[in-house]
Design a protein around this motif. Structure first.
Motif, PDB file in Angstrom:
ATOM      1  N   VAL A  15       0.859  -1.189   0.000  1.00 37.03           N
ATOM      2  CA  VAL A  15       0.000   0.000   0.000  1.00 37.03           C
ATOM      3  C   VAL A  15       0.894   1.237   0.000  1.00 37.03           C
ATOM      4  CG1 VAL A  15      -1.698   1.317   1.324  1.00 37.03           C
ATOM      5  CG2 VAL A  15      -1.912  -1.168   1.138  1.00 37.03           C
ATOM      6  N   GLY A  16       0.580   2.171  -0.901  1.00 36.71           N
ATOM      7  CA  GLY A  16       1.344   3.409  -1.010  1.00 36.71           C
ATOM      8  C   GLY A  16       2.624   3.267  -1.806  1.00 36.71           C
ATOM      9  N   ASP A  17       2.770   2.157  -2.509  1.00 37.12           N
ATOM     10  CA  ASP A  17       3.996   1.916  -3.264  1.00 37.12           C
ATOM     11  C   ASP A  17       3.667   1.646  -4.727  1.00 37.12           C
ATOM     12  OD1 ASP A  17       6.708   1.710  -3.620  1.00 37.12           O
ATOM     13  OD2 ASP A  17       6.954  -0.103  -2.412  1.00 37.12           O
ATOM     14  N   MET A  18       4.702   1.529  -5.541  1.00 39.12           N
ATOM     15  CA  MET A  18       4.551   1.247  -6.967  1.00 39.12           C
ATOM     16  C   MET A  18       5.588   0.220  -7.377  1.00 39.12           C
ATOM     17  SD  MET A  18       5.880   4.885  -8.431  1.00 39.12           S
ATOM     18  CE  MET A  18       7.246   5.725  -7.619  1.00 39.12           C
ATOM     19  N   LEU A  19       5.334  -0.423  -8.516  1.00 39.80           N
ATOM     20  CA  LEU A  19       6.189  -1.501  -8.994  1.00 39.80           C
ATOM     21  C   LEU A  19       6.376  -1.367 -10.496  1.00 39.80           C
ATOM     22  CD1 LEU A  19       7.522  -4.354  -8.392  1.00 39.80           C
ATOM     23  CD2 LEU A  19       5.312  -5.308  -9.080  1.00 39.80           C
ATOM     24  N   ARG A  20       7.624  -1.493 -10.936  1.00 35.52           N
ATOM     25  CA  ARG A  20       7.933  -1.520 -12.362  1.00 35.52           C
ATOM     26  C   ARG A  20       7.685  -2.927 -12.881  1.00 35.52           C
ATOM     27  NH1 ARG A  20      13.814  -0.047 -15.073  1.00 35.52           N
ATOM     28  NH2 ARG A  20      13.414  -1.091 -17.062  1.00 35.52           N
ATOM     29  N   VAL A  21       6.952  -3.014 -13.998  1.00 35.88           N
ATOM     30  CA  VAL A  21       6.648  -4.310 -14.606  1.00 35.88           C
ATOM     31  C   VAL A  21       7.147  -4.290 -16.049  1.00 35.88           C
ATOM     32  CG1 VAL A  21       4.827  -5.904 -15.288  1.00 35.88           C
ATOM     33  CG2 VAL A  21       4.630  -4.640 -13.136  1.00 35.88           C
ATOM     34  N   ASP A  22       8.025  -5.242 -16.357  1.00 34.79           N
ATOM     35  CA  ASP A  22       8.549  -5.387 -17.709  1.00 34.79           C
ATOM     36  C   ASP A  22       8.159  -6.762 -18.239  1.00 34.79           C
ATOM     37  OD1 ASP A  22      10.021  -2.877 -17.887  1.00 34.79           O
ATOM     38  OD2 ASP A  22      11.370  -3.744 -16.389  1.00 34.79           O
ATOM     39  N   ILE A  23       7.416  -6.765 -19.331  1.00 31.90           N
ATOM     40  CA  ILE A  23       6.960  -7.998 -19.965  1.00 31.90           C
ATOM     41  C   ILE A  23       7.319  -7.909 -21.440  1.00 31.90           C
ATOM     42  CG2 ILE A  23       4.935  -9.397 -20.563  1.00 31.90           C
ATOM     43  CD1 ILE A  23       3.616  -8.269 -17.993  1.00 31.90           C
ATOM     44  N   ASP A  24       7.938  -8.946 -21.956  1.00 25.45           N
ATOM     45  CA  ASP A  24       8.325  -8.957 -23.369  1.00 25.45           C
ATOM     46  C   ASP A  24       7.135  -8.617 -24.259  1.00 25.45           C
ATOM     47  OD1 ASP A  24      10.962  -9.619 -22.848  1.00 25.45           O
ATOM     48  OD2 ASP A  24      10.669 -11.763 -23.174  1.00 25.45           O
ATOM     49  N   GLY A  25       7.360  -7.699 -25.200  1.00 32.00           N
ATOM     50  CA  GLY A  25       6.333  -7.347 -26.163  1.00 32.00           C
ATOM     51  C   GLY A  25       5.319  -6.335 -25.677  1.00 32.00           C
ATOM     52  N   VAL A  26       5.469  -5.858 -24.435  1.00 35.74           N
ATOM     53  CA  VAL A  26       4.531  -4.893 -23.848  1.00 35.74           C
ATOM     54  C   VAL A  26       5.330  -3.672 -23.388  1.00 35.74           C
ATOM     55  CG1 VAL A  26       2.869  -4.515 -21.978  1.00 35.74           C
ATOM     56  CG2 VAL A  26       3.012  -6.757 -23.078  1.00 35.74           C
ATOM     57  N   LEU A  57       5.987   8.595  -5.272  1.00 37.12           N
ATOM     58  CA  LEU A  57       4.538   8.427  -5.208  1.00 37.12           C
ATOM     59  C   LEU A  57       4.047   9.019  -3.902  1.00 37.12           C
ATOM     60  CD1 LEU A  57       1.974   7.161  -6.497  1.00 37.12           C
ATOM     61  CD2 LEU A  57       2.485   5.092  -5.165  1.00 37.12           C
ATOM     62  N   GLU A  58       3.112   9.961  -4.007  1.00 36.85           N
ATOM     63  CA  GLU A  58       2.495  10.543  -2.820  1.00 36.85           C
ATOM     64  C   GLU A  58       0.994  10.587  -3.054  1.00 36.85           C
ATOM     65  OE1 GLU A  58       2.486  14.595  -0.162  1.00 36.85           O
ATOM     66  OE2 GLU A  58       4.327  14.034  -1.197  1.00 36.85           O
ATOM     67  N   ASP A  59       0.264   9.902  -2.186  1.00 39.21           N
ATOM     68  CA  ASP A  59      -1.181   9.732  -2.356  1.00 39.21           C
ATOM     69  C   ASP A  59      -1.423   9.103  -3.724  1.00 39.21           C
ATOM     70  OD1 ASP A  59      -1.728  10.819   0.204  1.00 39.21           O
ATOM     71  OD2 ASP A  59      -1.570  12.840  -0.627  1.00 39.21           O
ATOM     72  N   ASP A  60      -2.145   9.786  -4.625  1.00 33.68           N
ATOM     73  CA  ASP A  60      -2.391   9.207  -5.948  1.00 33.68           C
ATOM     74  C   ASP A  60      -1.655   9.950  -7.053  1.00 33.68           C
ATOM     75  OD1 ASP A  60      -3.924  11.493  -5.997  1.00 33.68           O
ATOM     76  OD2 ASP A  60      -5.791  10.493  -6.522  1.00 33.68           O
ATOM     77  N   LEU A  61      -0.566  10.646  -6.685  1.00 28.46           N
ATOM     78  CA  LEU A  61       0.244  11.365  -7.657  1.00 28.46           C
ATOM     79  C   LEU A  61       1.638  10.753  -7.741  1.00 28.46           C
ATOM     80  CD1 LEU A  61      -0.600  15.098  -6.851  1.00 28.46           C
ATOM     81  CD2 LEU A  61      -1.626  13.620  -8.594  1.00 28.46           C
ATOM     82  N   VAL A  62       2.090  10.517  -8.976  1.00 35.06           N
ATOM     83  CA  VAL A  62       3.453  10.042  -9.196  1.00 35.06           C
ATOM     84  C   VAL A  62       4.236  11.195  -9.822  1.00 35.06           C
ATOM     85  CG1 VAL A  62       2.978   9.001 -11.468  1.00 35.06           C
ATOM     86  CG2 VAL A  62       4.914   8.195 -10.100  1.00 35.06           C
ATOM     87  N   VAL A  66      12.774  13.102 -13.476  1.00 37.15           N
ATOM     88  CA  VAL A  66      13.619  13.969 -14.301  1.00 37.15           C
ATOM     89  C   VAL A  66      13.292  15.450 -14.096  1.00 37.15           C
ATOM     90  CG1 VAL A  66      14.310  14.557 -16.661  1.00 37.15           C
ATOM     91  CG2 VAL A  66      14.017  12.175 -16.005  1.00 37.15           C
ATOM     92  N   HIS A  67      12.039  15.850 -14.304  1.00 37.29           N
ATOM     93  CA  HIS A  67      11.686  17.266 -14.207  1.00 37.29           C
ATOM     94  C   HIS A  67      10.629  17.578 -13.150  1.00 37.29           C
ATOM     95  CE1 HIS A  67      13.426  17.314 -18.388  1.00 37.29           C
ATOM     96  NE2 HIS A  67      14.112  18.237 -17.757  1.00 37.29           N
ATOM     97  N   GLY A  68      10.179  16.582 -12.402  1.00 36.09           N
ATOM     98  CA  GLY A  68       9.275  16.838 -11.288  1.00 36.09           C
ATOM     99  C   GLY A  68       7.819  17.031 -11.641  1.00 36.09           C
ATOM    100  N   GLY A  69       7.437  16.853 -12.894  1.00 38.18           N
ATOM    101  CA  GLY A  69       6.025  16.926 -13.244  1.00 38.18           C
ATOM    102  C   GLY A  69       5.283  15.748 -12.627  1.00 38.18           C
TER     103      GLY A  69
END
Length: 104
Positions: A15-26, A57-62, A66-69
């Motif tokens: 909860v409150g975290d994110m995960l990078r997912v790499d799948i071939d062809g996607v 990631l803070e609340d529902d904003l990532v 690089v530039h903080g957007g």
């Protein structure tokens, strides 16, 4: 053609975290756990080529590292400058503890 694929297990994303997912062809996908709800977006910032999962990631904003957007992970909306183009979002479901998404 769209197909439903497994991205990860729900238990892989705290909860409150994110995960990078790499799948071939996607294209790279970011999976987020916001208050127990699972969301998925493109993992590539639309302003500068950077992995959003290397940002913050803070609340529902990532925030792009690089530039903080920022983007709203629920909707993909570009929220803060310099990001102006929304992120691609993926329809997700949880099936037997697995995060599934429809991808093209």
């Amino acid at each position: 053609m769209a197909e439903k694929i497994q991205l990860c297990k729900v238990s892989d994303v705290d909860v409150g975290d994110m995960l990078r997912v790499d799948i071939d062809g996607v294209p790279p996908i970011a999976v987020y756990n916001i208050d127990g709800e699972i969301y998925a977006t493109s993992n590539i910032c639309t302003h500068a080529t950077a992995f959003l999962t290397n940002g913050y990631l803070e609340d529902d904003l990532v925030e792009c590292p690089v530039h903080g957007g920022t983007f709203n992970v629920r909707t993909g909306e570009a929220v803060d400058f310099p990001c102006e183009i929304d992120l691609k979002t993926y329809a997700v479901s949880v099936e037997d503890g697995n995060v599934m998404a429809v991808v093209e």
